[in-house]
Each structure stands twice: as C-alpha cells, then as structure tokens.
Design an enzyme around this catalytic site. Structure first.
Site, PDB file in Angstrom:
ATOM      1  N   HIS A 176      28.037  48.085  53.511  1.00 22.75           N
ATOM      2  CA  HIS A 176      29.101  47.252  52.960  1.00 22.75           C
ATOM      3  C   HIS A 176      28.727  46.768  51.564  1.00 22.75           C
ATOM      4  O   HIS A 176      27.578  46.432  51.303  1.00 22.75           O
ATOM      5  CB  HIS A 176      29.350  46.048  53.868  1.00 22.75           C
ATOM      6  CG  HIS A 176      30.725  45.468  53.681  1.00 22.75           C
ATOM      7  ND1 HIS A 176      31.040  44.650  52.627  1.00 22.75           N
ATOM      8  CD2 HIS A 176      31.852  45.634  54.401  1.00 22.75           C
ATOM      9  CE1 HIS A 176      32.325  44.324  52.721  1.00 22.75           C
ATOM     10  NE2 HIS A 176      32.837  44.903  53.792  1.00 22.75           N
ATOM     11  N   HIS A 177      29.716  46.724  50.678  1.00 22.73           N
ATOM     12  CA  HIS A 177      29.454  46.325  49.308  1.00 22.73           C
ATOM     13  C   HIS A 177      29.009  44.868  49.228  1.00 22.73           C
ATOM     14  O   HIS A 177      28.358  44.452  48.258  1.00 22.73           O
ATOM     15  CB  HIS A 177      30.675  46.573  48.434  1.00 22.73           C
ATOM     16  CG  HIS A 177      30.334  46.872  47.005  1.00 22.73           C
ATOM     17  ND1 HIS A 177      29.464  46.108  46.261  1.00 22.73           N
ATOM     18  CD2 HIS A 177      30.724  47.866  46.186  1.00 22.73           C
ATOM     19  CE1 HIS A 177      29.365  46.615  45.047  1.00 22.73           C
ATOM     20  NE2 HIS A 177      30.112  47.692  44.981  1.00 22.73           N
ATOM     21  N   ALA A 178      29.326  44.076  50.246  1.00 23.85           N
ATOM     22  CA  ALA A 178      28.858  42.692  50.269  1.00 23.85           C
ATOM     23  C   ALA A 178      27.338  42.645  50.475  1.00 23.85           C
ATOM     24  O   ALA A 178      26.670  41.696  50.084  1.00 23.85           O
ATOM     25  CB  ALA A 178      29.552  41.904  51.383  1.00 23.85           C
TER      26      ALA A 178
END
Lengths: 458, 458
Positions: A138-140
């Site tokens: 996930h980009h988070a």
C-alpha cells in the site's frame, strides 16, 4: 500505536474500489540450472520459514477514533504469513500474456485493511524455465522507491548464494546505526509534509501563498492540461503491459541530443501517446502534461533503516504531443524539465513541497462524482521513473531477468507509466483502466517506434 | 434504467471491503475420457464464443442521483466477456487444498461495480483428471436459488451432449411465456419488499407492529442469541472448506427420528459447532441461534424467465448447542423449526416478510464500528439450504462431481454454512472469516462425527 502523517493517511482516505492505492511490481526470474518441477514450491516453503517479520511489514492501519477520521499505525504481533505470501499458477499455455493477465487481476483487488498492507505472489506455470513474483504494497506504507529497496535487499548479486532471507525478514541491528538521521532531508520532508496537510485543508489561502511563490518562476503550472480520454472516471479493473529496452539505445540518443536519459524516456512516452491517441482519434490540440514525481531524498542518502516512508515532490512536464517532429518534441520536453528542476533548486524544500501540494491538490476533487468528466484535469498522466538495481540480481540462484513496476491510478487518471532501470535495461510498466483504454498493449509497440524515431532524428 | 427495489439495493448499500455481498459456488468436474491437456482451454475458448449475454448478466448498478442515495439498474450494451469469464490454474501439487485456497481468495475480493456484477473462473491444474469452476454473483443481482438455477440451465443430464450454451447466454422467447406471473408470489414478495424497505427505515414503529403480530406466537425471537466467537468484527479475507455426504445417511436418520432431512442437517451443524467451540474453549452457556433463510417462492413455481431476483424470508432456529445429548439436540431443533414453519403459515406473506425484516434489521447496526463487539448478536450464524439438481449433470461431457455453495459474511457474523443437494448427496460449504476463526477445516471432521453420533443415537 503511532499517528499517521497526512502524507501517508491521504492514501487511505483517498482509496476506493475504483482506485486502489497500492503500488506493485512484477519480477521475472529464470530458474537455476537443474531446477526440478517443484523448484518454486520449495522456494515458497523456504520463504514461509521466516516468520520474523520486520516492523514495516507488520504495520496495519487503525482508526483509534473513527469519528475524528484520523488514522494511526498499529503493529501486528501475530502475522498470518501464508495470507501475505502466496503461491499461484498460470493457466496453459503459460505465456507472458497469461502472466500479465494474472498480474492485472491481482493488481485490481484491494488490500485487506485489517492486515499489514502488503502481498507477495510467487507465480509458476510459465512455459519456459521462468517464474514470476508479483508483489504489492500500500502506498500509505511505502512509496515505489522504498518498495524497490526492500525488494532489492532480498536479492543477491552472487548467483551461488542460497538461503538469503526474504524481504520481510527483520534485520535487527541495522536500525539506528546511522547517526544524524534526525537532521536529514527525509525528516525535513516529513515535517513539511504535515504543513502540506494543513495547506491542502486550507486550499484558498495556501493557493495564494503558492502562486506568489511561483509568480517569478516559469515552470509549467497545474491546470493547464487539456481534456483527454486519459482523464475520465475509472473502474476498478486494470490492464497491464510491460517491456524492457536496452539502456544503451536511450543513452545514445541522450548523448547525441545533449539531454538526460529521463528526457529521452519522456520523449518516448510522448511519441507513444501521440500515436496511441491519434489511432483512437483522440489526440488533443494542446500538448499533454505529465506529472513527474521527484524524490525528495538527497541522492547520497540510501536509507537502510527499518521504517521506510513516502517523500515525493512533483514536477510538471509539457509532453509536446501536438508537435509532429520527434526532435522538436525532445527539445521541448528537455526545456520543460529544465525549468522544473530550476524551480526545485530556487525554492526551499518547504516551498517546493507546497508547490507539489498545489499540483496534487486538485486530484482530491476527483472524488466528487462527475467532476473528472466536467473539469480540466490538473495533468494528463503520471510518468514516474524509479531507480532500480544496476547489476544483475539473483534470488536463490534464479536470475532476475526483468522488473516491471505497477503503479496506481486515480480517478480522472486512467493511465500510468512507471519505469525503472535494471542491469543496463530500462523497464517500462504501463498500467491502464481496463474499462477506459482499449488496446493498451499497443503502447508498447508505439514506445519502440518512438525510440526508433528519436534515434533517426538526433 | 430501472429503479432497484430496497431488497436488492440493501446488498449494495451494506457492502464494504470487510463484507463483500456476493454469493458464489465451487463446482468440481471430471474431464470426459480422452480429454487432452488443453481440454479446459478449449472449453474456455468455446464459452467466449457466446457473447450474446442475457439481461440478468448485463445489469450493472448505477446511481442516477448519488446525493439521494438511490440505486438503479443499468444495462451494459457492450460487455467485456473476457473480464467476466477467466481461465485460472492451481499451483503444484494441485490438490483440493490448493483449489480451496484459490476459491477462498477469489471469494474475498469485491466485484467491480462499474460492470455487471458476476464472474466465472475456470480452474485447471488439479492433479487428477478434474477441473473446477468458481462463480460469483452479487446478491443484489440474484440470491443463491436464482444463481444455482442459472448455472443448472447450462448443464445437461446427457453425458453425450456437446455445445450447450453457457449460463449467461440469452434464451430469447422463454421470457413472458408464463401467464399469470403478475399475480404470483414472487410479485407479491417484491411488493412487500418495498414495504419492508419502509419498515426498516422507520424501525421503532415497525418494531411495534411486528411484535404485536408475534405476541401470540411462540417462535424463536431475534436478539436472544448469546455472544460467541462467531460474532465479532470481521476482515475481508475468507477461508473455505467443503465436503459431500451421502444423502442416504441423512435420510436414514431423518426417517428413524421422524424429522425432516433439513432438521438432520441443522443437527449436524449443531454438533459440529458444539465440538468446534468446545475445542476453542468458547462454547456459550446458552444455545446458539441460527438464522435459516426460507424461500418465499411457492415450491410449484420454477421461474425460467430472464430476470431473477431475491425473495427470501427468514426463520430462527434454536441449535441446542449447550445440550450434550445428540438425540435431545435433534428433538429441540425439530421443535424449534416446527414452530418457525407454523409462524410462516399463520402469518400472511406480508406479515412474514415484516417478521423477516425484524430478524435482519439488527444486522444494519453492524455497520456502526464497535457495535458487533459490544451488543448481543441478532443470531449467531446463517445456515442456508439451497435445493440443487437431483440427477447427475454434465458440462460438455464432463461429469459434475460436486457443488459447494459459498455464501457471504456480515460484520458480526464470521461463519456461514450453506449446503445444497446434488444427485443424492448433501454438499456442505463452510465459509469463515480468515482472521477470526482458526482451524476452520476441522468443522468438516466435526460434521462427520456429528452425523455418526446421530446415526448411533436415533
């Protein structure tokens, strides 16, 4: 528990089933000589033997107070490794075509927010002696740079090396060995990032500050991009196409034209997009504008600590797609990138981040239904160049033949081109919304034609 | 465009990444004699040759006015069949274990709302001469009964038949051939369903009406179920286990105890749950309560028209899990079901639907974070019995060996047992939340033990 900075939580808040916010990559390996039919099962079983997962890969999002809308990171003490790492197979005849279809499908489904936000799929069943690994994160949790670095740590430059631990394994002792991290650009970027969060919340005031900062600068500004078929509401399904080009071909053009290799990459994309859009009878009269992420890490900084993170600034590039002459296009792209880089050096890092926020901010409007269809896009597509390993890499004796990055799409942004360098090659990953963009794989042919055109033109 | 009745749109409104609202099924086939290695690819290619998709499978949800929150059905005129129908493969060694892992994974991802809400996956790579089909369809589009009927239409009882069109193919002329459909229970149910929608919106008033209706009745009422480990907040990942039992074994018990086969099924579930929860040191002192969907179609009605739909009432069954004696459990289950059926006959269909709404309504509270953990569940799990084909079926000469239904989980409802009958067998599909329920496959062993216990007890 640790509160999430806005630069990370924005990727959770902005996520929906139509635009999953994970980045991924497809790695293609050749099995070592003498590998039997159960080679990949054995690699898989060996990987599962490393349950001691490092902190970055044990983090999962949590909302301590859902009503307040703030996210935090919690750490999973027990992690179901068989969920995160899976063995898959291709249907017959097991060509690259079947592999890309599987990767597209895996990339189109959302990560489970109740677990640490990553998956890795070992894929057998290619008809030749190869196998693939598709991974998503996930980009988070991590940007593309961090993700590729994590992956690289699990590979070796020595074909004889065996038993190297997988990417998620805890490497205790590495963390904290670097001194002065507190004063480092990455920290500065994070501090600025929380201001950026404030800034995007109070957009009109921030906009005034930012435009004042930019008044004397001549860079390409946001919201000048034309409408195009790339800028429509998107669905959740993806189509992925990938190919490698010898870096030598790009370097020859770059030297002859006295531009950077990245300028050549952008010119290849420009030529390919021009041809693709012309075929679809959809080439805008005005030039397409690409958003080009710029890493805010100093080049000398190669973090090996456990916790990665995001730190990305943005530039805008005039792709000159309405210009028929390839050499002219390359020159205009070079000039546009030069002005963007100049801006980055003239501004303080904080000002540059504010500018980046100004570029990104309109994307949040995309979440209002109907808006992407009715307004001008802030830019037409993201073209991202992520540095990869320079020398040939091996996984347990299997040679890495290619790395193809798979980025994310945003509403109103139906196409993404992400590329990386590897052992002398340039590896393109072209990701599109399955519903909006027909015949996506043709862009690969057009990229090759565009490179040939550049070779002849300079 | 056609406005969606609340009984259908509730499955879209209630959906999140933690509880996808599709139902599915896994079918296991044996290849015909002499089938080559490309048999399934050929079946797949042949299926893609039927692009004329019937109305039910071309419907996709649309929100004409997002602000008003109402959904409608739109029809896709162009449908990307290769997206909906896919060819997949199992990794080695290709056992049923690998098949169940793949089915669990496919069942855990959301359907793309920008497209008609169904998928079908042909799965090759089983080590013996078998292959599988996993299909999923959104509950807003069709309930389990409709889905199984659609699937059955694509199968043949003749092993020699070839070239029968797949389930999505349009069968023009069948629609509208039945007379008097307008006065049929299915229509009545739909009318009542819109009142049910009103009812669930004005819960307190509806509650008063419904409890008055129920005052003189002695059926099991909602909200009497104990807390249990089955009633927790769930994640998006699933684990699926499946097995067949000879119907003859259940019928022998049913005859000896003078109860229905469905009572025996519920007693098997009760025994298995008792053993599973005892192992987990989590058996509640009070009996588990199962919600048992009751089809509102009259048994004589076998719709073959194009548009399916949902029409389900609900009953509640005291599973008597705290009772150690299997024969006593069976008697209590029989008595509980008898009272429930009596209620269904004493009430008008509309009143029964209101009661059903009362049973289902608390599930909507499950969407408020933290509520499932803190309140008593309306019931502990759903056990659903869907009638299947009686005679052996064939797909293009391949014998259907088993059908395993895969239902959906709701927040606070971590386990679902759905079963179907097929050619003399009873086929159980046990679906659980991967995060909440460890060692789910043990329930299969416990189901078998429970049946043996019943055989000895009656």
């Amino acid at each position: 528990m640790e509160l999430m900075p806005p630069t990370e939580s924005v990727f959770l808040l902005g996520e929906s089933r139509e635009h999953p916010m994970h980045v991924g990559g497809l790695q293609l390996f050749r099995k070592p000589e003498g590998a039997g039919p159960d080679y990949l099962s054995e690699v898989y079983q060996e990987m599962l033997g490393y349950p001691d997962v490092k902190r970055l890969f044990r983090r999962r999002p949590q909302r301590p107070l859902p009503a307040l809308g703030s996210w935090a990171w919690a750490e999973d003490s027990t992690l179901d490794l068989e969920y995160h790492v899976r063995l898959s197979a291709l249907p017959r005849p097991g060509r690259v075509r079947e592999l890309l279809a599987l990767a597209s499908r895996l990339h189109g489904s959302l990560l489970d927010r109740h677990r640490p936000l990553w998956e890795m799929h070992l894929v057998e069943g290619l008809s030749d002696d190869r196998f693939a690994i598709y991974s998503k994160v996930h980009h988070a949790l991590a940007d593309g740079v961090t993700a590729i670095r994590q992956l690289r740590d699990s590979l070796s430059t020595d074909p004889a090396e065996r038993g190297r631990p997988p990417m998620w394994i805890s490497a205790d002792g590495q963390q904290g060995t670097k001194s002065g991290v507190g004063a480092h650009p990455i920290t500065l970027a994070r501090t600025a990032a929380s201001m950026l969060g404030e800034f995007t919340r109070t957009a009109p005031a921030g906009l005034r500050v930012a435009t004042e900062v930019l008044r004397e600068h001549t860079a390409t500004l946001p919201m000048q991009a034309p409408k195009s078929i790339l800028n429509v509401g998107i669905g959740g399904a993806r189509r992925f196409a990938a190919q490698s080009w010898p870096g030598e071909r790009l370097r020859t053009v770059s030297k002859a034209a006295r531009v950077s290799v990245n300028d050549v990459v952008l010119a290849m994309c420009s030529g390919a997009l021009r041809q693709y859009l012309t075929e679809q009878a959809a080439l805008p009269e005005d030039p397409l504008i690409a958003m080009v992420p710029i890493s805010m890490r100093a080049p000398s900084y190669s973090a090996r600590g456990e916790v990665g993170g995001n730190s990305i600034g943005t530039g805008l590039c005039d792709l000159a797609t309405e210009e028929p002459d390839p050499a002219q296009r390359l020159r205009r792209i070079h000039e546009s990138m030069r002005r963007g880089k100049q801006l980055a050096t003239e501004l303080t890092p904080l000002q540059f981040l504010l500018f980046s926020g100004l570029v990104i901010a309109p994307l949040s409007w995309a979440m209002i239904p109907g808006v992407p269809e009715r307004t001008k896009p802030p830019f037409n597509l993201i073209i991202s160049n992520v540095p990869g390993p320079r020398s040939t890499q091996y996984l347990n004796g299997a040679r890495l033949e290619g790395i193809y990055p798979m980025s994310l799409l945003l509403d109103g942004q139906a196409l993404n081109i992400t590329l990386t360098s590897y052992a002398g090659s340039i590896e393109f990953g072209v990701l599109g919304c399955r519903r909006s963009l027909p015949s996506l794989q043709r862009i690969l042919t057009h990229l090759d034609t565009a490179l040939t055109d550049l070779e002849q033109a300079v």
